[in-house]
Write an enzyme that holds these catalytic residues in place. Structure first.
Site, mmCIF file in Angstrom:
data_model
loop_
_atom_site.group_PDB
_atom_site.id
_atom_site.type_symbol
_atom_site.label_atom_id
_atom_site.label_comp_id
_atom_site.label_asym_id
_atom_site.label_seq_id
_atom_site.Cartn_x
_atom_site.Cartn_y
_atom_site.Cartn_z
ATOM 1 N N LYS A 208 2.752 6.424 -0.398
ATOM 2 C CA LYS A 208 2.798 6.070 -1.819
ATOM 3 C C LYS A 208 1.422 6.151 -2.469
ATOM 4 O O LYS A 208 1.270 6.755 -3.524
ATOM 5 C CB LYS A 208 3.340 4.645 -2.006
ATOM 6 N N TRP B 116 13.062 -3.853 3.894
ATOM 7 C CA TRP B 116 13.211 -2.397 3.918
ATOM 8 C C TRP B 116 14.218 -2.079 5.011
ATOM 9 O O TRP B 116 14.115 -2.607 6.117
ATOM 10 C CB TRP B 116 11.848 -1.786 4.241
ATOM 11 N N ASP C 74 3.218 -4.909 7.485
ATOM 12 C CA ASP C 74 3.640 -3.585 7.046
ATOM 13 C C ASP C 74 2.991 -3.367 5.683
ATOM 14 O O ASP C 74 3.326 -4.039 4.711
ATOM 15 C CB ASP C 74 5.172 -3.564 6.945
HETATM 16 N N1 PMP Z 1 7.532 -0.014 5.017
HETATM 17 C C1 PMP Z 1 8.016 -0.214 3.804
HETATM 18 C C2 PMP Z 1 8.187 -1.619 3.326
HETATM 19 C C3 PMP Z 1 8.323 0.863 2.984
HETATM 20 O O1 PMP Z 1 8.798 0.638 1.755
HETATM 21 C C4 PMP Z 1 8.102 2.168 3.460
HETATM 22 C C5 PMP Z 1 8.400 3.339 2.597
HETATM 23 N N2 PMP Z 1 9.630 3.377 2.010
HETATM 24 C C6 PMP Z 1 7.589 2.315 4.756
HETATM 25 C C7 PMP Z 1 7.310 1.207 5.499
HETATM 26 C C8 PMP Z 1 7.282 3.603 5.441
HETATM 27 O O2 PMP Z 1 7.298 4.741 4.793
HETATM 28 P P1 PMP Z 1 6.604 6.051 5.383
HETATM 29 O O3 PMP Z 1 7.052 6.162 6.803
HETATM 30 O O4 PMP Z 1 7.109 7.121 4.527
HETATM 31 O O5 PMP Z 1 5.156 5.836 5.273
#
Ligand code: PMP
Length: 403
Positions: free
Chosen positions: A251, A133, A215
């Site tokens: 998500k 990411w 993560d």
């Molecule tokens: N880690 C990964 C691998 C992700 O794909 C995402 C969302 N795109 C996030 C962390 C964090 O997203 P958010 O801060 O919106 O929760």
């Protein structure tokens, strides 16, 4: 004289720049496969019905007010989040050596955890998968880490995991290095290690005294099963690791803009909790003082009520099943049209994203010539596909590969 006159323009963030370009495009058949957000089969954003139910209940609850949450957030929410991640029978929970901190979604949880590791434990080196990411690097460097390194992950030739390269890079890592691991549904490749491979990864991390920072942005969203998607983190806990895990509700609850997340912390002993908590408190206090409450209240309302919890599981199933269905449809269309190459990876990958195998030039061609918006890495979001556009997308891929 101006303090700002000599400032260089910063580079654009690819995914946000692409979304702006998409919004400005008036081609009627344009398709957005860039954004990492769920869409219905009509291409619309979806507020989970269970979230609507929770919001109505919260709106009617006159005991709630707008006063500050504590610095570490809404404790009931964090406790339930950590429990959902680790499982009811987790040894770390039974031994009272795990806790959670409510943070600003997944990104904020990563940032708080990384800043703790860099400033309180003096960690300097972190590793992320190649590719990963795109924000991991910026988050960890902004948090005070000095050196970003990659471990091999994706084998473009075989369109799968380079487990030998992965293990070797871990073996070569310096003691104490922090390893960012995707708990499930690897972004951007959609390719996860098998359970046997995770066992090998864990054993190198143990042997080389590395620190695992998970993560978890897709629990439940990936397979439709919350427990299955948490298997890896639970396995590491069972193996006795100390670890961090950043959880996002963007998500799986569709709470993208509510910035709702949790940093789960698993320690060796309950005796360590007060000092760790007190240091995280200082980090949060100096960064944003305390988190917002709305999203955390929604999640807490659902996780603490059996009936709503079941409804949430069924909402998750709706999303994950649609994605799995779109994977099948896209593969079928590509095979039916005779698009060059093999397409089994589309149905073998899991989660929101798929690594198509298209290179940067081909991906840009898709955007320019076909108005199908995707990242230059060849990553597409399966959520942008619908029954009405999948054929157009498959045709565009075929034409791009044969042009
Ligand atoms: N880690 C990964 C691998 C992700 O794909 C995402 C969302 N795109 C996030 C962390 C964090 O997203 P958010 O801060 O919106 O929760």
């Amino acid at each position: 004289m101006s303090w700002f006159a000599d400032l260089e323009q910063g580079p654009p963030i690819e995914v946000f720049a692409l979304m702006k370009q998409f919004a400005d495009d008036d081609f009627p058949q344009k398709v957005n496969l860039g954004a990492g957000a769920y869409r219905t089969d009509e291409g619309k954003p979806w507020v989970l019905p269970v979230v609507r139910t929770a919001e109505k209940a919260l709106a009617n609850d006159e005991t709630l007010n707008k006063e500050y949450l504590p610095i570490l957030g809404f404790e009931a929410f964090s406790t339930l989040s950590t429990r959902m991640l680790l499982g009811d029978d987790s040894p770390a929970l039974k031994e009272n050596r795990a806790f959670g901190v409510q943070c600003l979604s997944g990104t904020g949880s990563l940032r708080v955890g990384a800043e703790f590791l860099a400033t309180k434990l003096g960690k300097t080196v972190f590793y992320y998968s190649k590719p990963t990411w795109e924000n991991h690097r910026l988050v960890f460097l902004s948090a005070g880490f000095k050196e970003a390194r990659e471990y091999r992950y994706w084998d473009a030739q075989k369109r799968g995991l380079d487990i030998a390269g992965f293990l070797q890079d871990l073996k070569d890592a310096p003691e104490g290095a922090v390893i960012i691991l995707h708990a499930c549904a690897h972004n951007p490749t959609g390719c996860d290690p098998t359970r046997e491979q995770w066992a090998q990864i864990a054993s190198v991390i143990k042997e080389k005294k590395l620190f695992a920072f998970f993560d978890s942005a897709y629990q439940g969203f990936a397979s439709g099963d919350l427990d299955r998607d948490a298997w890896t983190v639970r396995y590491f806990v069972q193996e006795g690791f100390e670890l961090f895990c950043a959880q996002s509700y963007a998500k799986n609850f569709g709470l993208y803009n509510e910035r709702t997340g949790n940093l789960s912390v698993v320690l060796k002993s309950p005796k360590e909790i007060p000092a760790v908590k007190s240091q995280i408190t200082l980090i949060v206090r100096g960064m944003y003082s305390n988190p917002p409450s709305h999203g955390a209240r929604i999640v807490n309302h659902v996780l603490s009520n059996n009936e709503l919890f079941d409804q949430w599981r069924s909402n998750i199933k709706t999303m994950s099943s649609r994605i799995i269905d779109m994977r099948k449809r896209l593969r079928e269309e590509l095979e039916r049209l005779g698009a060059p190459g093999t397409w089994n990876h589309i149905t073998e990958q899991i989660g929101m994203f798929s690594y198509t195998g298209l290179n940067a030039e081909q991906s840009q061609h898709m955007v320019k010539m076909h108005h199908v918006y995707m990242l230059s890495s060849g990553r597409i979001s399966m959520c942008g596909l619908t029954h009405s556009n999948v054929e157009y997308v498959a045709k565009s891929i075929k034409e791009t590969l044969t042009d």
